[in-house]
Write a protein that holds these residues in place. Structure first.
Motif, PDB file in Angstrom:
ATOM      1  N   LEU A 196      14.921   6.554 -25.132  1.00 42.20           N
ATOM      2  CA  LEU A 196      15.147   5.426 -26.049  1.00 42.20           C
ATOM      3  C   LEU A 196      15.625   5.931 -27.406  1.00 42.20           C
ATOM      4  O   LEU A 196      16.531   5.343 -28.006  1.00 42.20           O
ATOM      5  CB  LEU A 196      13.853   4.617 -26.229  1.00 42.20           C
ATOM      6  CG  LEU A 196      13.337   3.848 -25.021  1.00 42.20           C
ATOM      7  CD1 LEU A 196      12.069   3.082 -25.376  1.00 42.20           C
ATOM      8  CD2 LEU A 196      14.396   2.894 -24.492  1.00 42.20           C
ATOM      9  N   ALA A 197      15.042   7.044 -27.860  1.00 46.49           N
ATOM     10  CA  ALA A 197      15.430   7.601 -29.156  1.00 46.49           C
ATOM     11  C   ALA A 197      16.875   8.092 -29.105  1.00 46.49           C
ATOM     12  O   ALA A 197      17.661   7.828 -30.023  1.00 46.49           O
ATOM     13  CB  ALA A 197      14.487   8.737 -29.544  1.00 46.49           C
ATOM     14  N   VAL A 198      17.226   8.773 -28.017  1.00 41.43           N
ATOM     15  CA  VAL A 198      18.591   9.322 -27.891  1.00 41.43           C
ATOM     16  C   VAL A 198      19.620   8.189 -27.811  1.00 41.43           C
ATOM     17  O   VAL A 198      20.679   8.251 -28.433  1.00 41.43           O
ATOM     18  CB  VAL A 198      18.695  10.238 -26.647  1.00 41.43           C
ATOM     19  CG1 VAL A 198      20.149  10.580 -26.344  1.00 41.43           C
ATOM     20  CG2 VAL A 198      17.881  11.509 -26.861  1.00 41.43           C
ATOM     21  N   LEU A 199      19.318   7.133 -27.056  1.00 40.39           N
ATOM     22  CA  LEU A 199      20.261   6.017 -26.895  1.00 40.39           C
ATOM     23  C   LEU A 199      20.193   5.033 -28.067  1.00 40.39           C
ATOM     24  O   LEU A 199      20.875   4.013 -28.047  1.00 40.39           O
ATOM     25  CB  LEU A 199      19.973   5.263 -25.586  1.00 40.39           C
ATOM     26  CG  LEU A 199      20.176   6.053 -24.288  1.00 40.39           C
ATOM     27  CD1 LEU A 199      19.866   5.178 -23.079  1.00 40.39           C
ATOM     28  CD2 LEU A 199      21.594   6.590 -24.179  1.00 40.39           C
ATOM     29  N   THR A 200      19.337   5.334 -29.059  1.00 44.83           N
ATOM     30  CA  THR A 200      19.099   4.471 -30.228  1.00 44.83           C
ATOM     31  C   THR A 200      18.842   3.009 -29.819  1.00 44.83           C
ATOM     32  O   THR A 200      19.422   2.083 -30.356  1.00 44.83           O
ATOM     33  CB  THR A 200      20.266   4.523 -31.243  1.00 44.83           C
ATOM     34  OG1 THR A 200      21.457   4.034 -30.609  1.00 44.83           O
ATOM     35  CG2 THR A 200      20.482   5.926 -31.765  1.00 44.83           C
ATOM     36  N   ILE A 201      17.941   2.868 -28.815  1.00 43.77           N
ATOM     37  CA  ILE A 201      17.518   1.519 -28.422  1.00 43.77           C
ATOM     38  C   ILE A 201      16.237   1.203 -29.188  1.00 43.77           C
ATOM     39  O   ILE A 201      15.306   2.013 -29.205  1.00 43.77           O
ATOM     40  CB  ILE A 201      17.254   1.444 -26.899  1.00 43.77           C
ATOM     41  CG1 ILE A 201      18.550   1.716 -26.138  1.00 43.77           C
ATOM     42  CG2 ILE A 201      16.663   0.095 -26.507  1.00 43.77           C
ATOM     43  CD1 ILE A 201      18.368   1.848 -24.646  1.00 43.77           C
ATOM     44  N   GLU A 202      16.193   0.053 -29.850  1.00 43.27           N
ATOM     45  CA  GLU A 202      14.996  -0.364 -30.583  1.00 43.27           C
ATOM     46  C   GLU A 202      13.851  -0.582 -29.600  1.00 43.27           C
ATOM     47  O   GLU A 202      14.057  -1.173 -28.536  1.00 43.27           O
ATOM     48  CB  GLU A 202      15.271  -1.674 -31.323  1.00 43.27           C
ATOM     49  CG  GLU A 202      16.179  -1.537 -32.516  1.00 43.27           C
ATOM     50  CD  GLU A 202      15.430  -0.998 -33.738  1.00 43.27           C
ATOM     51  OE1 GLU A 202      14.255  -1.371 -33.906  1.00 43.27           O
ATOM     52  OE2 GLU A 202      16.026  -0.207 -34.491  1.00 43.27           O
ATOM     53  N   PHE A 203      12.629  -0.134 -29.966  1.00 46.05           N
ATOM     54  CA  PHE A 203      11.487  -0.341 -29.068  1.00 46.05           C
ATOM     55  C   PHE A 203      11.267  -1.832 -28.816  1.00 46.05           C
ATOM     56  O   PHE A 203      10.932  -2.247 -27.717  1.00 46.05           O
ATOM     57  CB  PHE A 203      10.219   0.287 -29.649  1.00 46.05           C
ATOM     58  CG  PHE A 203       9.001   0.027 -28.792  1.00 46.05           C
ATOM     59  CD1 PHE A 203       8.903   0.574 -27.515  1.00 46.05           C
ATOM     60  CD2 PHE A 203       7.982  -0.804 -29.235  1.00 46.05           C
ATOM     61  CE1 PHE A 203       7.809   0.312 -26.701  1.00 46.05           C
ATOM     62  CE2 PHE A 203       6.884  -1.074 -28.432  1.00 46.05           C
ATOM     63  CZ  PHE A 203       6.795  -0.507 -27.176  1.00 46.05           C
ATOM     64  N   ARG A 204      11.517  -2.652 -29.869  1.00 44.35           N
ATOM     65  CA  ARG A 204      11.332  -4.098 -29.749  1.00 44.35           C
ATOM     66  C   ARG A 204      12.233  -4.667 -28.644  1.00 44.35           C
ATOM     67  O   ARG A 204      11.810  -5.479 -27.832  1.00 44.35           O
ATOM     68  CB  ARG A 204      11.670  -4.742 -31.091  1.00 44.35           C
ATOM     69  CG  ARG A 204      11.028  -6.076 -31.344  1.00 44.35           C
ATOM     70  CD  ARG A 204      11.418  -6.608 -32.722  1.00 44.35           C
ATOM     71  NE  ARG A 204      12.814  -6.399 -33.028  1.00 44.35           N
ATOM     72  CZ  ARG A 204      13.274  -5.704 -34.071  1.00 44.35           C
ATOM     73  NH1 ARG A 204      12.430  -5.146 -34.900  1.00 44.35           N
ATOM     74  NH2 ARG A 204      14.559  -5.569 -34.281  1.00 44.35           N
ATOM     75  N   ASP A 205      13.497  -4.196 -28.610  1.00 45.33           N
ATOM     76  CA  ASP A 205      14.438  -4.666 -27.592  1.00 45.33           C
ATOM     77  C   ASP A 205      14.011  -4.192 -26.203  1.00 45.33           C
ATOM     78  O   ASP A 205      14.073  -4.938 -25.226  1.00 45.33           O
ATOM     79  CB  ASP A 205      15.857  -4.146 -27.893  1.00 45.33           C
ATOM     80  CG  ASP A 205      16.390  -4.718 -29.195  1.00 45.33           C
ATOM     81  OD1 ASP A 205      15.883  -5.779 -29.620  1.00 45.33           O
ATOM     82  OD2 ASP A 205      17.290  -4.093 -29.789  1.00 45.33           O
ATOM     83  N   TYR A 206      13.577  -2.905 -26.144  1.00 51.88           N
ATOM     84  CA  TYR A 206      13.136  -2.369 -24.858  1.00 51.88           C
ATOM     85  C   TYR A 206      11.958  -3.184 -24.324  1.00 51.88           C
ATOM     86  O   TYR A 206      11.937  -3.579 -23.160  1.00 51.88           O
ATOM     87  CB  TYR A 206      12.726  -0.893 -25.000  1.00 51.88           C
ATOM     88  CG  TYR A 206      11.912  -0.422 -23.819  1.00 51.88           C
ATOM     89  CD1 TYR A 206      12.522  -0.183 -22.592  1.00 51.88           C
ATOM     90  CD2 TYR A 206      10.530  -0.276 -23.906  1.00 51.88           C
ATOM     91  CE1 TYR A 206      11.781   0.191 -21.490  1.00 51.88           C
ATOM     92  CE2 TYR A 206       9.779   0.094 -22.810  1.00 51.88           C
ATOM     93  CZ  TYR A 206      10.409   0.327 -21.614  1.00 51.88           C
ATOM     94  OH  TYR A 206       9.666   0.685 -20.517  1.00 51.88           O
ATOM     95  N   ARG A 207      10.992  -3.466 -25.221  1.00 53.69           N
ATOM     96  CA  ARG A 207       9.790  -4.157 -24.779  1.00 53.69           C
ATOM     97  C   ARG A 207      10.119  -5.561 -24.271  1.00 53.69           C
ATOM     98  O   ARG A 207       9.534  -6.041 -23.304  1.00 53.69           O
ATOM     99  CB  ARG A 207       8.770  -4.236 -25.917  1.00 53.69           C
ATOM    100  CG  ARG A 207       7.381  -4.625 -25.437  1.00 53.69           C
ATOM    101  CD  ARG A 207       6.398  -4.636 -26.575  1.00 53.69           C
ATOM    102  NE  ARG A 207       6.900  -5.379 -27.709  1.00 53.69           N
ATOM    103  CZ  ARG A 207       6.314  -5.389 -28.905  1.00 53.69           C
ATOM    104  NH1 ARG A 207       5.236  -4.684 -29.105  1.00 53.69           N
ATOM    105  NH2 ARG A 207       6.833  -6.104 -29.883  1.00 53.69           N
ATOM    106  N   ALA A 208      11.081  -6.226 -24.924  1.00 52.58           N
ATOM    107  CA  ALA A 208      11.482  -7.563 -24.490  1.00 52.58           C
ATOM    108  C   ALA A 208      12.018  -7.518 -23.054  1.00 52.58           C
ATOM    109  O   ALA A 208      11.689  -8.366 -22.234  1.00 52.58           O
ATOM    110  CB  ALA A 208      12.526  -8.130 -25.441  1.00 52.58           C
TER     111      ALA A 208
END
Lengths: 121, 243
Positions: free
Chosen positions: B60-72
């Motif tokens: 997630l950090a490498v792909l710069t995906i927000e944790f909030r978006d991932y959790r959704a």
């Protein structure tokens, strides 16, 4: 279809648990209430249907996958709990040591009591 | 097809709008984590869920995906925790016959030990100045994850903090049972298994199955009974204390 029928049973018990939670205004989660209801019904019936066994086994085998998003959150807590990590660490380490000691001591005490056990015969 | 950025941009946007990316990443990390765990020789101190979660966080950090978006997106998976918790009633029912073998020690130990497992941690953290949110996150630390998530939500704690505490508790409990059982000269596998399941939830139960099938059965029973007892007792106690 077998697995889906079992999933229907689990979903129905979950909904029943949610209904019970709202109806009685209990602070207990619907899933837990559903689990207690299911255990009670199984104990009364004394048997598990194949579809329920298949569906529950399937879900339980992927539990790790289902709890993973929650665990990932640990790494994104940031500074939300700054200044409390000492309390958290000590509580977890010392608290767990004490509770394991308590459990072992109680179990040993109540198991090695031949005088008490005799009363059951 | 000729312009690379022409299709990559829409693909990324359409994936971000659907939960499929989060689901695929979770499944992928789970598969990789399980593989790494077995390659490491199934160590107690690094359960597969921890290995997988660390991998996923890095991705997630490498792909710069927000944790909030991932959790959704991952909600589509976590919603299954409800029926999965209900499903735990099946193994609990299957282990119930073990109660007959040791009903007296189990009935005397379980309510007190499961209560104290929560009380020790809450009191220690409270004395060290933890906030109510942290206390609510630590209280279900000996309960198996699906049930503990429900408890923490009811108590108003932080699910990620609770999950971290749960993992540490499982590992520490497993080590403590090994050390303390030797110190107290306890060799009864039923007692060791029960203590592992009661204090160390799924991580302790996995260790118990390594000892023997009997220890594993009693660990499953201890884990199930602790989960049910704590899920009913803790929210009522917190409401009563007014936390």
């Amino acid at each position: 279809m077998v697995m889906l029928r079992g999933f229907l049973v689990l979903s129905a018990f979950f909904v029943a648990g949610e209904a019970l939670r709202l109806l009685l205004a209990l602070p207990i989660s619907g899933g837990v209430l559903g689990m207690v209801l299911l255990t009670a019904v199984l104990m009364l019936r004394g048997a598990i249907s194949d579809s329920l066994a298949v569906a529950s086994q399937g879900l339980i085998s992927v539990l790790v996958l289902l709890i993973m998003p929650g665990v990932v959150g640990v790494f994104f807590l940031g500074d939300a709990f700054d200044g409390q990590w000492l309390a958290v660490g000590v509580a977890l380490a010392a608290g767990t040591l004490l509770s394991v000691l308590t459990t072992l001591w109680l179990m040993q005490r109540f198991t090695n009591d031949p005088q008490e056990a005799k009363h059951d015969d | 097809m000729t312009d690379v950025s022409g299709w990559w941009q829409p693909l990324q946007e359409s994936l971000a709008a659907s939960p499929m990316l989060a689901i695929a990443l979770t499944l992928g990390a789970y598969a990789c984590g399980s593989w790494v765990f077995h390659r490491l020789g199934s160590p107690i101190w690094a359960p597969p869920v921890l290995v997988s979660a660390m991998l996923l966080s890095a991705v997630l950090a490498v792909l710069t995906i927000e944790f909030r978006d991932y959790r959704a997106g991952a909600q589509w998976l976590t919603v299954l925790l409800g029926p999965a918790t209900v499903a735990l009633g099946v193994p609990l029912y299957q282990q119930m016959h073990h109660i007959r073998a040791l009903w007296r020690p189990i009935l005397c130990t379980l309510p007190l030990a499961a209560t104290l497992a929560a009380v020790y941690a809450v009191v220690i953290a409270g004395l060290l100045g933890a906030t109510p949110e942290v206390l609510a996150s630590l209280a279900p630390k000996s309960v198996t994850a699906p049930i503990a998530i429900g408890i923490t939500e009811q108590l108003g704690g932080s699910v990620p903090l609770m999950m971290g505490g749960l993992l540490i508790t499982g590992v520490v409990a497993t080590l403590c049972v090994d050390v303390l059982a030797r110190w107290l000269a306890i060799t009864d596998e039923r007692i060791l298994g029960f203590a592992l399941g009661l204090n160390g939830h799924a991580i302790g139960t996995a260790r118990a199955f390594e000892l023997s099938a009997t220890a594993g059965a009693f660990a499953s029973l201890g884990m199930g009974l602790t989960g049910v007892f704590t899920a009913i007792f803790l929210p009522l106690a917190f409401r009563w204390i007014g936390l």
